[in-house]
Design a protein around this motif. Structure first.
Motif, PDB file in Angstrom:
ATOM      1  N   LEU A 714       0.833  -1.202   0.000  1.00  0.00           N
ATOM      2  CA  LEU A 714       0.000   0.000   0.000  1.00  0.00           C
ATOM      3  C   LEU A 714       0.873   1.260   0.000  1.00  0.00           C
ATOM      4  O   LEU A 714       0.584   2.220  -0.728  1.00  0.00           O
ATOM      5  CB  LEU A 714      -0.930  -0.008   1.218  1.00  0.00           C
ATOM      6  CG  LEU A 714      -1.803   1.248   1.400  1.00  0.00           C
ATOM      7  CD1 LEU A 714      -2.745   1.423   0.216  1.00  0.00           C
ATOM      8  CD2 LEU A 714      -2.590   1.163   2.717  1.00  0.00           C
ATOM      9  N   ALA A 715       1.926   1.263   0.799  1.00  0.00           N
ATOM     10  CA  ALA A 715       2.823   2.431   0.829  1.00  0.00           C
ATOM     11  C   ALA A 715       3.435   2.671  -0.545  1.00  0.00           C
ATOM     12  O   ALA A 715       3.569   3.816  -0.995  1.00  0.00           O
ATOM     13  CB  ALA A 715       3.917   2.219   1.877  1.00  0.00           C
ATOM     14  N   LYS A 716       3.799   1.616  -1.239  1.00  0.00           N
ATOM     15  CA  LYS A 716       4.415   1.755  -2.565  1.00  0.00           C
ATOM     16  C   LYS A 716       3.445   2.345  -3.585  1.00  0.00           C
ATOM     17  O   LYS A 716       3.809   3.234  -4.360  1.00  0.00           O
ATOM     18  CB  LYS A 716       4.928   0.403  -3.059  1.00  0.00           C
ATOM     19  CG  LYS A 716       6.139  -0.129  -2.310  1.00  0.00           C
ATOM     20  CD  LYS A 716       6.549  -1.496  -2.882  1.00  0.00           C
ATOM     21  CE  LYS A 716       7.707  -2.103  -2.121  1.00  0.00           C
ATOM     22  NZ  LYS A 716       8.114  -3.416  -2.703  1.00  0.00           N
ATOM     23  N   ILE A 717       2.214   1.843  -3.594  1.00  0.00           N
ATOM     24  CA  ILE A 717       1.297   2.323  -4.635  1.00  0.00           C
ATOM     25  C   ILE A 717       0.755   3.717  -4.305  1.00  0.00           C
ATOM     26  O   ILE A 717       0.255   4.405  -5.198  1.00  0.00           O
ATOM     27  CB  ILE A 717       0.143   1.331  -4.886  1.00  0.00           C
ATOM     28  CG1 ILE A 717      -0.715   1.147  -3.648  1.00  0.00           C
ATOM     29  CG2 ILE A 717       0.690   0.004  -5.387  1.00  0.00           C
ATOM     30  CD1 ILE A 717      -1.937   0.250  -3.878  1.00  0.00           C
ATOM     31  N   LEU A 718       0.871   4.136  -3.045  1.00  0.00           N
ATOM     32  CA  LEU A 718       0.485   5.505  -2.692  1.00  0.00           C
ATOM     33  C   LEU A 718       1.626   6.496  -2.938  1.00  0.00           C
ATOM     34  O   LEU A 718       1.379   7.711  -3.014  1.00  0.00           O
ATOM     35  CB  LEU A 718       0.075   5.579  -1.219  1.00  0.00           C
ATOM     36  CG  LEU A 718      -1.297   5.007  -0.848  1.00  0.00           C
ATOM     37  CD1 LEU A 718      -1.465   4.990   0.664  1.00  0.00           C
ATOM     38  CD2 LEU A 718      -2.420   5.815  -1.498  1.00  0.00           C
ATOM     39  N   ALA A 719       2.850   6.007  -3.065  1.00  0.00           N
ATOM     40  CA  ALA A 719       4.027   6.884  -3.113  1.00  0.00           C
ATOM     41  C   ALA A 719       3.982   7.935  -4.223  1.00  0.00           C
ATOM     42  O   ALA A 719       4.376   9.079  -3.990  1.00  0.00           O
ATOM     43  CB  ALA A 719       5.296   6.028  -3.222  1.00  0.00           C
ATOM     44  N   PRO A 720       3.546   7.630  -5.446  1.00  0.00           N
ATOM     45  CA  PRO A 720       3.518   8.690  -6.464  1.00  0.00           C
ATOM     46  C   PRO A 720       2.567   9.835  -6.133  1.00  0.00           C
ATOM     47  O   PRO A 720       2.775  10.966  -6.578  1.00  0.00           O
ATOM     48  CB  PRO A 720       3.058   7.950  -7.727  1.00  0.00           C
ATOM     49  CG  PRO A 720       3.384   6.512  -7.487  1.00  0.00           C
ATOM     50  CD  PRO A 720       3.163   6.330  -6.018  1.00  0.00           C
ATOM     51  N   ALA A 726       3.680   8.347   2.381  1.00  0.00           N
ATOM     52  CA  ALA A 726       4.159   7.025   1.968  1.00  0.00           C
ATOM     53  C   ALA A 726       5.548   6.748   2.527  1.00  0.00           C
ATOM     54  O   ALA A 726       5.847   5.621   2.948  1.00  0.00           O
ATOM     55  CB  ALA A 726       4.176   6.940   0.440  1.00  0.00           C
ATOM     56  N   GLU A 727       6.395   7.776   2.534  1.00  0.00           N
ATOM     57  CA  GLU A 727       7.751   7.598   3.068  1.00  0.00           C
ATOM     58  C   GLU A 727       7.715   7.320   4.563  1.00  0.00           C
ATOM     59  O   GLU A 727       8.434   6.436   5.070  1.00  0.00           O
ATOM     60  CB  GLU A 727       8.583   8.851   2.784  1.00  0.00           C
ATOM     61  CG  GLU A 727      10.073   8.692   3.046  1.00  0.00           C
ATOM     62  CD  GLU A 727      10.790   7.929   1.947  1.00  0.00           C
ATOM     63  OE1 GLU A 727      10.588   6.695   1.858  1.00  0.00           O
ATOM     64  OE2 GLU A 727      11.564   8.552   1.195  1.00  0.00           O
ATOM     65  N   VAL A 739      11.084   4.593   0.156  1.00  0.00           N
ATOM     66  CA  VAL A 739      10.053   3.909  -0.617  1.00  0.00           C
ATOM     67  C   VAL A 739      10.108   4.327  -2.086  1.00  0.00           C
ATOM     68  O   VAL A 739       9.717   3.561  -2.974  1.00  0.00           O
ATOM     69  CB  VAL A 739       8.655   4.188  -0.019  1.00  0.00           C
ATOM     70  CG1 VAL A 739       8.240   5.643  -0.246  1.00  0.00           C
ATOM     71  CG2 VAL A 739       7.605   3.246  -0.605  1.00  0.00           C
ATOM     72  N   HIS A 740      10.620   5.539  -2.344  1.00  0.00           N
ATOM     73  CA  HIS A 740      10.642   6.051  -3.715  1.00  0.00           C
ATOM     74  C   HIS A 740      11.733   5.408  -4.568  1.00  0.00           C
ATOM     75  O   HIS A 740      11.757   5.610  -5.785  1.00  0.00           O
ATOM     76  CB  HIS A 740      10.788   7.571  -3.699  1.00  0.00           C
ATOM     77  CG  HIS A 740       9.693   8.242  -2.933  1.00  0.00           C
ATOM     78  ND1 HIS A 740       8.388   8.217  -3.341  1.00  0.00           N
ATOM     79  CD2 HIS A 740       9.710   8.919  -1.751  1.00  0.00           C
ATOM     80  CE1 HIS A 740       7.635   8.867  -2.453  1.00  0.00           C
ATOM     81  NE2 HIS A 740       8.406   9.291  -1.483  1.00  0.00           N
ATOM     82  N   LEU A 741      12.600   4.637  -3.927  1.00  0.00           N
ATOM     83  CA  LEU A 741      13.611   3.878  -4.674  1.00  0.00           C
ATOM     84  C   LEU A 741      13.255   2.404  -4.753  1.00  0.00           C
ATOM     85  O   LEU A 741      14.026   1.604  -5.299  1.00  0.00           O
ATOM     86  CB  LEU A 741      14.990   4.063  -4.025  1.00  0.00           C
ATOM     87  CG  LEU A 741      15.520   5.502  -3.975  1.00  0.00           C
ATOM     88  CD1 LEU A 741      16.897   5.533  -3.323  1.00  0.00           C
ATOM     89  CD2 LEU A 741      15.571   6.120  -5.362  1.00  0.00           C
ATOM     90  N   GLU A 742      12.124   2.055  -4.208  1.00  0.00           N
ATOM     91  CA  GLU A 742      11.666   0.663  -4.250  1.00  0.00           C
ATOM     92  C   GLU A 742      11.110   0.331  -5.639  1.00  0.00           C
ATOM     93  O   GLU A 742      10.585   1.209  -6.333  1.00  0.00           O
ATOM     94  CB  GLU A 742      10.575   0.428  -3.202  1.00  0.00           C
ATOM     95  CG  GLU A 742      11.083   0.390  -1.782  1.00  0.00           C
ATOM     96  CD  GLU A 742      12.005  -0.807  -1.546  1.00  0.00           C
ATOM     97  OE1 GLU A 742      11.581  -1.941  -1.855  1.00  0.00           O
ATOM     98  OE2 GLU A 742      13.123  -0.588  -1.068  1.00  0.00           O
ATOM     99  N   PRO A 743      11.198  -0.919  -6.056  1.00  0.00           N
ATOM    100  CA  PRO A 743      10.573  -1.302  -7.330  1.00  0.00           C
ATOM    101  C   PRO A 743       9.052  -1.285  -7.212  1.00  0.00           C
ATOM    102  O   PRO A 743       8.497  -1.580  -6.150  1.00  0.00           O
ATOM    103  CB  PRO A 743      11.095  -2.719  -7.579  1.00  0.00           C
ATOM    104  CG  PRO A 743      11.477  -3.230  -6.229  1.00  0.00           C
ATOM    105  CD  PRO A 743      11.938  -2.046  -5.435  1.00  0.00           C
TER     106      PRO A 743
END
Length: 817
Positions: A714-720, A726-727, A739-743
């Motif tokens: 959830l954190a990843k898909i909210l990051a953009p 998200a961070e 999180v912004h460097l995660e795939p």
């Protein structure tokens, strides 16, 4: 984590950490694919408005998504910082434009940082700094060497309020594009760029822009305005001595016209010259009535002269010309509705087949001769459609299209015309009688004429000490700037005091971002080969025939000069809609502006970003809603509590993942990724909201906990969308790094398959029952279950079953009679 979401605290923390770590620094050359995401850079007016925020939030969400997909992303920002408002501030507030601009840039950069945009500030460009406008001048000299920059005296568009000339593209319905004042004509010596040399190339290459909105391509196509027609020359009767620019071949003087309706040539009963036409001026000598008309007509704006509501006026010059085929004497008039800048500055009057000509002929008692007929033609008005020619000599009986070709060929054989392609597009007038712009690097020498400044002497710097006066060009009053030595002979000379149109600066800035510190050329070829063209450009549709057209022109010239290896600067274009409040576009003058600073201070940057992306599809206008902003803030509080109360402290990592939760999670990952690819930010966010609701429902069931892996996804898909929250959420799960460097998460197709499905059972097309069956159930099995339903059997009594229709995953319909 604290139970209460406090955006000011966490956003400040992460802004500082991101800056310290250089998180958004553009990666060097590597094996990853590149992605250049660019939003149109702003004029530093001092404050961002919500239109800016929408533009930049769209681009930032996309850039963040592409980084997580594994792309090397170039996402820069800069300042389109030359322009009239800075100079007006010097007049109104006593501030030097340089100081006013620097202070505004600092304020707007703070605003951009507060909103969490992932810009690589090491690539920042500022067009008013000498290290940038040095190369704006260098590019001007390149155009000059290639015959694409020239100076001539010409009628120009003059804005009296701005005290400067405007390009044709900057006149909107007869008014200045910036201040909305009426534009008036004036004749001045001006510098132009020969964009018309690329008219056909610009038109043809619109086919390469499949990633642009059709609306923008159509606007450019119409602005370029290609038309195929004929040039026709009418010999002037009793031509006097001398010549003028429209003289044709052969003996005697001729009036040239351009028309797309050569089939109506035999219907010409008069010719009309533009008031600025050289022949009109010559014929006005000794003709007071004509001279007075020319003075009055040339003082009117183009809008006044060409408006459908404006009265069409004219004066007979006393001269006649001869019809190229029949030799008939035709009177030569001057009319206020004919513009010298378009076509040849003269038109043939065909009142039977042009409504404007018809009204003019009726007003002044000129003959009307029908030469094209078609069944059902109107009476008492011009017939402007195609048909069959009559009263047209050897061409009588031909259909219009064939007659156009035959007549043009006959004219060419007689030396009185030829087929010709013309464009509505006019050369780009770039001279501005203002201070705050890039000085045009040319010198005027009494001995050598116009001399370019050597490249080694660039930049020609703007002097700091200038005096601002209403209606005056400040540079013209700076003796130390104006007086110089001729680069060719060394003698006394004077500098050009006009500056470049600011659209010159923005016509190449996207190239400078690839090599922001290059000091020998505007950019290094290796850098632009790596990053260009721009993969995604985001900006307003109002620039369709200004910045976007000019940038395409620059790119093609630089390609032809061997500096670029591509033909178009922007592969894909997204034109976002406006931000509307109270039914009107947000504007200071309308008093309906919402300050981004106020929203960030009250709710946080993530709330502002989320609302902007969720409230409307990006290409549509967005209606501002305070309730919508509050709703976005409440949603983020709910997300926060999931992490603060539901596993965000490191315990319960395993959690419980039901098949239903797993299926929804993977379905959400799939939808959000696909929606981001097509800029459907609102539907992507809606999917995230559905997932959050499901997680709360999951937690509410008999002590269940949410697995940390689910919270991490959830954190990843909210990051953009909401990078700060998200961070913080990612960090709360004890994950190292950003999180912004995660795939970007990858969904499992098998997880999307439902174990059971609900089917509606219909009898005669009406729903009578519902059943749940295994997803893999066969049609015969489903049919048997349907016919075994007590409610279905109830509606089958006394009826004959014709057939049973099974629609997998949806319904079963028992057809009866």
């Amino acid at each position: 984590m604290e139970d209460r979401y406090t955006p000011a605290e966490i956003e400040t923390k992460w802004r500082e950490r991101w800056a310290e770590s250089g998180l958004y620094r553009t990666p060097g050359a590597g094996g990853a694919p590149k992605y250049y995401c660019l939003e149109m850079f702003p004029y530093p007016s001092g404050n961002l408005h919500m239109g800016h925020v929408r533009n930049y939030t769209i681009g930032d969400a996309l850039a963040r998504f592409k980084r997580m997909q594994g792309y090397d992303v170039l996402h820069p920002m800069g300042w389109d910082s030359f322009g009239l408002p800075a100079e007006n501030a010097g007049l109104a507030k006593g501030l030097h434009p340089a100081r006013w601009t620097r202070e505004n840039i600092a304020a707007m950069r703070r605003q951009l940082d507060r909103l969490g945009f992932s810009y690589d500030w090491e690539r920042e460009v500022t067009t008013c700094l000498p290290d940038y406008y040095r190369f704006t001048q260098w590019l001007f000299l390149l155009f000059y060497r290639r015959g694409l920059a020239y100076r001539k005296k010409a009628p120009v568009n003059w804005c009296p309020k701005c005290s400067t000339v405007l390009a044709n593209e900057q006149v909107v319905e007869g008014k200045c594009w910036r201040c909305d004042s009426d534009v008036t004509p004036r004749e001045l010596e001006q510098w132009f760029l020969r964009i018309t040399a690329y008219a056909q190339n610009l038109l043809d290459d619109l086919e390469l822009l499949a990633g642009w909105p059709e609306r923008v391509r159509t606007m450019q196509e119409n602005w370029i305005g290609r038309s195929a027609g004929a040039r026709i020359e009418f010999p002037l009767e009793d031509a006097g001595a001398g010549s003028w620019p429209e003289s044709g071949s052969g003996s005697g003087e001729r009036i040239a016209v351009y028309t797309t309706r050569a089939d109506t040539l035999f219907g010409v009963t008069y010719l009309v010259l533009a008031p600025e036409h050289p022949l009109a001026r010559r014929l006005a000598d000794g003709n007071p009535e004509l001279a007075a008309f020319l003075t009055r007509a040339t003082a009117e704006s183009e809008r006044e002269r060409t408006s459908a509501e404006s009265e069409k006026e004219g004066v007979f010059t006393g001269a006649h010309c001869l019809h190229p085929f029949t030799g008939e004497r035709l009177p030569v008039w001057v009319g206020n509705y004919v513009l010298y800048a378009y076509g040849t500055g003269a038109v043939m009057g065909v009142p039977a087949h042009d409504q404007r000509d018809y009204l003019f002929a009726v007003k002044y008692g000129l003959p009307v001769k029908t030469v094209v007929v078609e069944e059902g033609m109107p009476a008492g008005a011009a017939y402007e459609g195609p048909g069959v020619l009559v009263q047209s000599g050897e061409f009588t009986g031909l259909p219009s299209e064939r007659a156009k070709t035959r007549i043009a060929s006959a004219l060419e054989a007689a030396g009185l015309g030829r087929t010709e392609v013309r464009y509505r597009l006019r050369d780009w007038l770039i001279s501005r009688q203002r201070y705050w712009g890039a000085p045009i690097p040319m010198v005027y020498c009494p001995r050598c004429g116009i001399v370019p400044v050597p490249e080694a002497d660039l930049p020609v710097r703007l002097p700091e000490a200038v005096e601002f006066k209403v209606g005056a060009n400040p540079l013209a009053g700076v003796r130390e700037f104006v007086e110089t030595a001729c680069p060719a002979c060394g003698g006394p000379a004077r500098r050009e005091t006009d500056t470049c149109d600011t659209f010159i600066c923005s016509s190449w800035y996207y190239l400078r971002y690839a090599s922001p510190r290059a000091d020998e050329l505007p950019f290094r070829r290796a850098d632009v080969d790596r990053w260009l063209p721009v993969d995604q450009y985001v900006g307003g549709v109002e620039h369709a025939v200004l910045h976007l057209l000019y940038s395409r022109f620059f790119t093609k010239v630089l390609r032809d000069a061997g500096m670029l290896g591509f033909a178009e600067p922007f592969q894909n274009l997204l034109t976002q809609g406006m931000v509307i409040k109270d039914g009107r576009k947000m504007s200071k003058s309308k008093g309906n502006v919402v300050s981004p600073d106020e929203i960030v201070a009250r709710y946080g940057a993530d709330t502002a970003r989320l609302f902007i992306l969720f409230a409307a599809p990006p290409e549509k206008d967005l209606e501002w809603s305070d309730h919508g902003v509050e709703g976005a803030a409440r949603f983020l509080q709910r997300v926060w509590r999931l992490y603060a109360q539901g596993g965000g402290t490191g315990g319960g990592a395993a959690g419980e993942e039901t098949p239903e939760l797993r299926r929804l999670l993977h379905r959400t990952v799939k939808k959000v990724g696909e929606d981001l690819e097509r800029f459907s930010f609102n539907t992507a966010i809606s999917a995230c909201m559905e997932l959050v609701n499901a997680l709360y429902a999951h937690r509410g069931e008999a002590g269940r906990t949410v697995p940390h892996a689910t919270l991490a996804t959830l954190a990843k898909i909210l990051a953009p969308f909401v990078p700060f929250l998200a961070e913080e959420a990612w960090g709360s799960l004890r994950h190292a790094g950003s999180v912004h460097l995660e795939p970007w998460p990858i969904y499992d197709p098998e997880a999307l398959v439902e174990a059971q499905v609900e089917l509606a059972l219909q009898v005669g097309g009406r729903v009578r029952d519902r059943i749940t069956v295994p997803a893999a159930a066969t049609a015969p099995e489903i049919e048997a279950l349907t016919l075994n339903s007590a409610r279905v059997r109830q509606y089958l009594d006394g009826k004959e079953i014709v057939r049973v229709v099974v629609v997998p995953g949806r319904l079963v319909n028992v057809v009866v009679r």
